[in-house]
Write an enzyme that holds these catalytic residues in place. Structure first.
Site, PDB file in Angstrom:
ATOM      1  CG  ASP A 139      -1.954  -1.100   1.174  1.00  0.00           C
ATOM      2  OD1 ASP A 139      -2.470  -1.363   0.074  1.00  0.00           O
ATOM      3  OD2 ASP A 139      -2.223  -1.704   2.219  1.00  0.00           O
ATOM      4  N   GLY A 194      -3.840  13.462  -1.671  1.00  0.00           N
ATOM      5  CA  GLY A 194      -3.566  13.876  -3.037  1.00  0.00           C
ATOM      6  C   GLY A 194      -4.316  13.061  -4.059  1.00  0.00           C
ATOM      7  CG  LEU A 195      -3.889   8.813  -4.232  1.00  0.00           C
ATOM      8  CD1 LEU A 195      -4.013   7.403  -3.676  1.00  0.00           C
ATOM      9  CD2 LEU A 195      -3.323   8.790  -5.635  1.00  0.00           C
TER      10      LEU A 195
END
Length: 524
Positions: free
Chosen positions: A290, A425-426
């Site tokens: 991850d 940010g994603l």
């Protein structure tokens, strides 16, 4: 003298106030004009304490300068002693009062008071807040313990074994207005107790005069905050032979090294390196799939010396980030910060000009900034995620909940605080894909680290700047539109690469086609 709207540290008398306010039964008489009483707000507004700091101001005015200001000092000293009945009295002057040379400390020492009087001479025009705090603690400990200094300093940190008790240590350095000091003390106490080590005295935070007298009874001193406690630890080592630990336990690796150092000094068996994996979630996550996309993220670090050095180690060794900038505003910590930067192949930024720090930040083009409250503002202007790791700080960085930086739980807190801005940010990128929707305009982005509309407008404005020199390139409208489709946390790198490619091939305009060509060039 510089005129500025921001300073990383206050004058040294603010550091003295931090020590006085941190302790019990200590009062500080400050020779200062009426305008220098602003520092009270730091404790009530930022630290959110329920009481004012134990400080009496002489509050002289312009008309008093024509009279006997020395008598004014004596009157306020008597009133403070009669009213507060302190166990120890600190006497000093503010930066303004230093100019009139009244020497209030010498005046108070000549008054025949029954309690110990510590005269503070803090050069306001050459030193700053952290030095003032360190000097105040040093002078107070030295003044209270001078009668206990042995003829020959003999101290065995392993004497607890012969005395049939658990080892004892002192925690030195935590104070009010320090970064998460209250929580760090509780976490380190818990950590040491788990390993069979008792904490004798915590100073200055919560300590009284009697606690200071008990400092030599401990087996080892632990210097939690070198900016405040290192000079005191060195004095105790010289005069009482008491060794002290030098590792600041911020991060998984540093916490393990800290435990090994303390155990070795006390004659205990060092703990297993696997303890950090059991106690903290950071090591597991940094090795998991991850976290792969976070590897190699560019990080710029600026703060006080201890936290900046610790952050650099965590980023480079534990999270897999690339440190592209490291610096401090604390000149007393310049040497260790330079050494840490050299180990990372960097030149340290030793500076207290926030504009110079912002310029260095922009030049480094990081994807995450770890700094002070001012770096939060600078990063927001530049459109870069940011987490605060050091004083100076704002009220949002003094949480009412437990939020340490030290120990295993501190590593968990750091893990959350530093990784979340990058994870967000994603989400911002997904929102950017639906930019046409009125609910998802630039000005409505969800976290403080992003510049929002100002960052976007700044980028588009760059294309309108007229040609400045031969190396200047211009972005076309379709090039800007294509650039905005790229996630913001790598957009700066893509922009730089595209501009470098355009200069290399002699292209004066960057269109979407040029952007694709640059991408292919740098991937080849």
């Amino acid at each position: 003298m510089d005129l500025t709207l921001w300073t990383y540290e206050g004058p040294p008398h603010v550091g003295a106030m931090r020590i006085a306010a941190s302790m019990q039964g200590v009062h500080y008489v400050l020779h200062a004009p009426q305008g220098d009483t602003y520092a009270d707000l730091l404790f009530t507004m930022i630290e959110r304490r329920g009481q004012r700091p134990p400080v009496t101001y002489t509050t002289f005015q312009a008309r008093d300068l024509g009279g006997d200001t020395a008598e004014l000092v004596k009157r306020h000293v008597r009133e403070a002693v009669d009213r507060f009945q302190p166990d120890a009295l600190l006497v000093g002057e503010s930066c303004t009062a230093e100019l009139i040379q009244d020497q209030p400390g010498a005046l108070a020492q000549g008054m025949g008071l029954t309690m110990p009087v510590v005269s503070l001479e803090l050069p306001a025009y050459s030193k700053k807040e952290n030095w003032g705090a360190a000097e105040t603690l040093y002078q107070l400990v030295r003044g209270l313990l001078k009668q206990q200094v042995p003829a020959e300093p003999k101290h065995d940190p392993k004497r607890w074994q012969q005395q049939g008790r658990r080892p004892r240590v002192n925690l030195l350095g935590p104070s009010l207005l320090g970064f998460r000091c209250r929580d760090d003390v509780l976490e380190v106490q818990t950590l040491l107790t788990m390993h069979g080590i008792d904490v004798a005295v915590v100073a200055p935070l919560g300590a009284g005069v009697e606690d200071v007298h008990r400092l030599p009874e401990a087996d080892l001193n632990i210097c939690l905050y070198p900016e405040v406690a290192e000079s005191t630890c060195l004095w105790l080592e010289r005069n009482f032979g008491m060794p002290f630990s030098r590792t600041v336990p911020i991060g998984v690796g540093a916490t393990h090294d800290f435990l090994v150092e303390v155990h070795t000094a006390l004659g205990l068996e060092p703990p297993s390196p696997q303890e950090g994996y059991r106690r903290s979630r950071l090591p597991w996550y940094s090795e998991s799939v991850d976290s792969t996309y976070l590897t190699g993220k560019r990080v710029f670090i600026f703060g006080d010396g201890s936290h900046a050095i610790a952050a650099a180690r965590i980023c480079s060794e534990e999270l897999g980030f690339q440190v592209v900038g490291l610096g401090t505003y604390s000149r007393e910590m310049a040497r260790p910060v330079r050494a840490a930067a050299k180990g990372l192949g960097l030149e340290a930024l030793i500076c207290d000009d926030y504009l110079a720090v912002e310029a260095a930040m922009a030049e480094a083009a990081p994807e995450l900034v770890l700094g002070t409250q001012m770096e939060r503002h600078s990063a927001k202007r530049l459109g870069i995620p940011c987490a605060v790791i050091s004083t100076p700080m704002h009220v949002q960085d003094v949480p009412a909940r437990m939020s340490p930086q030290m120990g295993w739980e501190g590593a968990n807190v750091i893990f959350d605080s530093w990784v979340h801005p990058l994870m967000m940010g994603l989400e911002e990128h997904l929102i950017g894909m639906f930019r046409h929707d009125f609910e998802f305009v630039d000005g409505h982005q969800s976290h403080l680290g992003h510049a929002g509309g100002s960052g976007a407008s700044q980028e588009s404005a760059l294309s309108d700047v007229p040609e400045a020199d031969e190396g200047y390139v211009v972005w076309t409208a379709d090039g800007e539109a294509e650039l905005k489709k790229i996630p913001f946390f790598v957009r700066g790198k893509v922009r730089r690469n595209a501009e470098a490619y355009a200069r290399q091939v002699g292209c004066r305009e960057i269109s979407s086609e040029t952007l694709y060509d640059a991408k292919a060039h740098f991937k080849a």
